[in-house]
Design a protein around this motif. Structure first.
Motif, PDB file in Angstrom:
ATOM      1  N   THR A 113      31.082  26.026  35.584  1.00 63.01           N
ATOM      2  CA  THR A 113      30.540  26.041  34.216  1.00 63.01           C
ATOM      3  C   THR A 113      31.577  26.335  33.138  1.00 63.01           C
ATOM      4  O   THR A 113      31.292  26.149  31.962  1.00 63.01           O
ATOM      5  N   GLY A 114      32.735  26.865  33.544  1.00 64.24           N
ATOM      6  CA  GLY A 114      33.729  27.282  32.560  1.00 64.24           C
ATOM      7  C   GLY A 114      33.433  28.651  31.963  1.00 64.24           C
ATOM      8  O   GLY A 114      34.124  29.110  31.063  1.00 64.24           O
ATOM      9  N   LYS A 115      32.406  29.347  32.463  1.00 66.02           N
ATOM     10  CA  LYS A 115      32.005  30.658  31.943  1.00 66.02           C
ATOM     11  C   LYS A 115      32.082  31.712  33.047  1.00 66.02           C
ATOM     12  O   LYS A 115      31.985  31.390  34.219  1.00 66.02           O
ATOM     13  N   THR A 116      32.203  32.968  32.618  1.00 64.51           N
ATOM     14  CA  THR A 116      32.096  34.084  33.553  1.00 64.51           C
ATOM     15  C   THR A 116      30.789  34.823  33.275  1.00 64.51           C
ATOM     16  O   THR A 116      30.241  34.748  32.179  1.00 64.51           O
ATOM     17  N   TYR A 149      31.977  25.495  44.647  1.00 62.54           N
ATOM     18  CA  TYR A 149      33.010  26.441  45.065  1.00 62.54           C
ATOM     19  C   TYR A 149      33.731  27.052  43.874  1.00 62.54           C
ATOM     20  O   TYR A 149      33.689  26.556  42.749  1.00 62.54           O
ATOM     21  N   GLY A 150      34.408  28.129  44.147  1.00 64.56           N
ATOM     22  CA  GLY A 150      35.399  28.733  43.277  1.00 64.56           C
ATOM     23  C   GLY A 150      36.619  28.976  44.139  1.00 64.56           C
ATOM     24  O   GLY A 150      36.538  28.902  45.369  1.00 64.56           O
ATOM     25  N   TYR A 151      37.744  29.261  43.526  1.00 65.53           N
ATOM     26  CA  TYR A 151      38.947  29.458  44.346  1.00 65.53           C
ATOM     27  C   TYR A 151      39.981  30.297  43.613  1.00 65.53           C
ATOM     28  O   TYR A 151      39.920  30.495  42.398  1.00 65.53           O
ATOM     29  N   GLU A 152      40.940  30.776  44.392  1.00 67.77           N
ATOM     30  CA  GLU A 152      42.139  31.437  43.892  1.00 67.77           C
ATOM     31  C   GLU A 152      43.326  30.833  44.626  1.00 67.77           C
ATOM     32  O   GLU A 152      43.192  30.402  45.777  1.00 67.77           O
ATOM     33  N   TYR A 153      44.477  30.806  43.960  1.00 74.04           N
ATOM     34  CA  TYR A 153      45.708  30.372  44.609  1.00 74.04           C
ATOM     35  C   TYR A 153      46.685  31.527  44.611  1.00 74.04           C
ATOM     36  O   TYR A 153      46.970  32.119  43.566  1.00 74.04           O
ATOM     37  N   ASP A 154      47.197  31.873  45.786  1.00 76.83           N
ATOM     38  CA  ASP A 154      48.193  32.928  45.941  1.00 76.83           C
ATOM     39  C   ASP A 154      49.550  32.251  46.120  1.00 76.83           C
ATOM     40  O   ASP A 154      49.846  31.712  47.185  1.00 76.83           O
ATOM     41  N   SER A 155      50.354  32.258  45.057  1.00 73.35           N
ATOM     42  CA  SER A 155      51.647  31.560  45.114  1.00 73.35           C
ATOM     43  C   SER A 155      52.637  32.248  46.046  1.00 73.35           C
ATOM     44  O   SER A 155      53.504  31.595  46.616  1.00 73.35           O
ATOM     45  N   ASN A 156      52.516  33.562  46.226  1.00 72.39           N
ATOM     46  CA  ASN A 156      53.411  34.275  47.151  1.00 72.39           C
ATOM     47  C   ASN A 156      53.190  33.820  48.587  1.00 72.39           C
ATOM     48  O   ASN A 156      54.135  33.720  49.366  1.00 72.39           O
ATOM     49  N   ASN A 179      31.865  34.912  40.528  1.00 71.35           N
ATOM     50  CA  ASN A 179      32.376  34.603  39.197  1.00 71.35           C
ATOM     51  C   ASN A 179      33.373  33.453  39.241  1.00 71.35           C
ATOM     52  O   ASN A 179      33.376  32.601  38.349  1.00 71.35           O
ATOM     53  N   LEU A 180      34.224  33.407  40.252  1.00 74.91           N
ATOM     54  CA  LEU A 180      35.146  32.277  40.397  1.00 74.91           C
ATOM     55  C   LEU A 180      34.369  30.977  40.568  1.00 74.91           C
ATOM     56  O   LEU A 180      34.721  29.942  39.984  1.00 74.91           O
ATOM     57  N   LEU A 181      33.310  31.028  41.348  1.00 70.08           N
ATOM     58  CA  LEU A 181      32.468  29.854  41.557  1.00 70.08           C
ATOM     59  C   LEU A 181      31.838  29.404  40.235  1.00 70.08           C
ATOM     60  O   LEU A 181      31.893  28.228  39.873  1.00 70.08           O
ATOM     61  N   ASP A 240      32.174  42.767  51.333  1.00 68.72           N
ATOM     62  CA  ASP A 240      32.548  43.701  50.288  1.00 68.72           C
ATOM     63  C   ASP A 240      31.914  43.295  48.955  1.00 68.72           C
ATOM     64  O   ASP A 240      32.072  42.158  48.499  1.00 68.72           O
ATOM     65  N   LEU A 241      31.175  44.215  48.325  1.00 73.53           N
ATOM     66  CA  LEU A 241      30.426  43.928  47.101  1.00 73.53           C
ATOM     67  C   LEU A 241      31.326  43.455  45.966  1.00 73.53           C
ATOM     68  O   LEU A 241      31.021  42.474  45.280  1.00 73.53           O
ATOM     69  N   GLU A 242      32.461  44.104  45.759  1.00 72.20           N
ATOM     70  CA  GLU A 242      33.343  43.712  44.654  1.00 72.20           C
ATOM     71  C   GLU A 242      33.963  42.333  44.892  1.00 72.20           C
ATOM     72  O   GLU A 242      34.102  41.545  43.956  1.00 72.20           O
ATOM     73  N   GLU A 243      34.337  42.034  46.125  1.00 74.07           N
ATOM     74  CA  GLU A 243      34.868  40.701  46.421  1.00 74.07           C
ATOM     75  C   GLU A 243      33.778  39.646  46.227  1.00 74.07           C
ATOM     76  O   GLU A 243      34.043  38.548  45.730  1.00 74.07           O
ATOM     77  N   LYS A 244      32.545  39.957  46.622  1.00 71.17           N
ATOM     78  CA  LYS A 244      31.428  39.029  46.406  1.00 71.17           C
ATOM     79  C   LYS A 244      31.239  38.738  44.924  1.00 71.17           C
ATOM     80  O   LYS A 244      31.090  37.583  44.518  1.00 71.17           O
ATOM     81  N   ARG A 245      31.254  39.780  44.108  1.00 73.82           N
ATOM     82  CA  ARG A 245      31.099  39.602  42.662  1.00 73.82           C
ATOM     83  C   ARG A 245      32.226  38.729  42.101  1.00 73.82           C
ATOM     84  O   ARG A 245      31.980  37.835  41.293  1.00 73.82           O
ATOM     85  N   ARG A 246      33.459  39.022  42.500  1.00 70.22           N
ATOM     86  CA  ARG A 246      34.610  38.225  42.039  1.00 70.22           C
ATOM     87  C   ARG A 246      34.474  36.787  42.499  1.00 70.22           C
ATOM     88  O   ARG A 246      34.699  35.840  41.735  1.00 70.22           O
TER      89      ARG A 246
END
Length: 166
Positions: free
Chosen positions: A132-135, A45-52, A125-127, A116-122
């Motif tokens: 791996t620690g790389k983009t 997995y990859g993830y984002e945290y939205d603090s708002n 990359n998060l994953l 959405d292609l751009e969200e898939k790419r992002r």
């Protein structure tokens, strides 16, 4: 985070500590509903945290067809579980007092498929960054070749039983 846990002495409530647990774990267990029964699958997995919003968004990838994709399309209810720092907590000759040291996060939310292609790419990359620690640069062809699952988690808890320094 708004779920109560029984073992309040093990509750982790500091968001930086929760993020540390999520960063250290490398496998997410995704729980879905299959005809009223749980179906759980381990995934990178990859993830984002939205603090708002105090919300985690987890992304996983896989084949474009299959059981988990069908289940998500049928019922978006989902849960996640991650764990790290697993170590036996021995109790010598008293078997019922054995346990484990651990850190974990459990959450409930909703799964969907990312189109959405751009969200898939992002997301990919998060994953990769989490694993791996790389983009990387993902082409349209690379992103189109896989399904990307998005799970939004607004209700979560974190717990830890940590080993005391000796």
């Amino acid at each position: 985070m708004n779920k109560e846990i029984r073992r309040k002495d093990r509750a982790v409530t500091d968001i930086s500590q929760i993020i540390k647990i999520i960063d250290q774990a490398k496998i997410l267990h995704l729980g879905l509903i299959d005809s009223g029964f749980p179906y759980i699958v381990p995934l990178h997995y990859g993830y984002e945290y939205d603090s708002n919003e105090d919300m985690f968004v987890f992304y996983m990838h896989g084949a474009k067809a299959g059981r988990k994709i069908d289940l998500i399309r049928n019922n978006s209810n989902a849960c996640i579980e991650l764990e790290t720092d697993i170590e036996l907590d021995p109790a010598d000759d008293i078997p019922c007092q054995y346990g484990s040291f651990y850190s974990s996060v459990i959450g409930q939310g909703y799964a969907s498929m990312v189109d959405d292609l751009e969200e898939k790419r992002r997301a990919l990359n998060l994953l990769m960054e989490n694993q791996t620690g790389k983009t990387f640069e993902f082409t349209e062809k690379m992103a189109a070749a896989v399904a990307v699952i998005k799970v939004e988690i607004r209700e979560y808890t974190a717990k830890a039983k940590v080993k005391m320094a000796q």
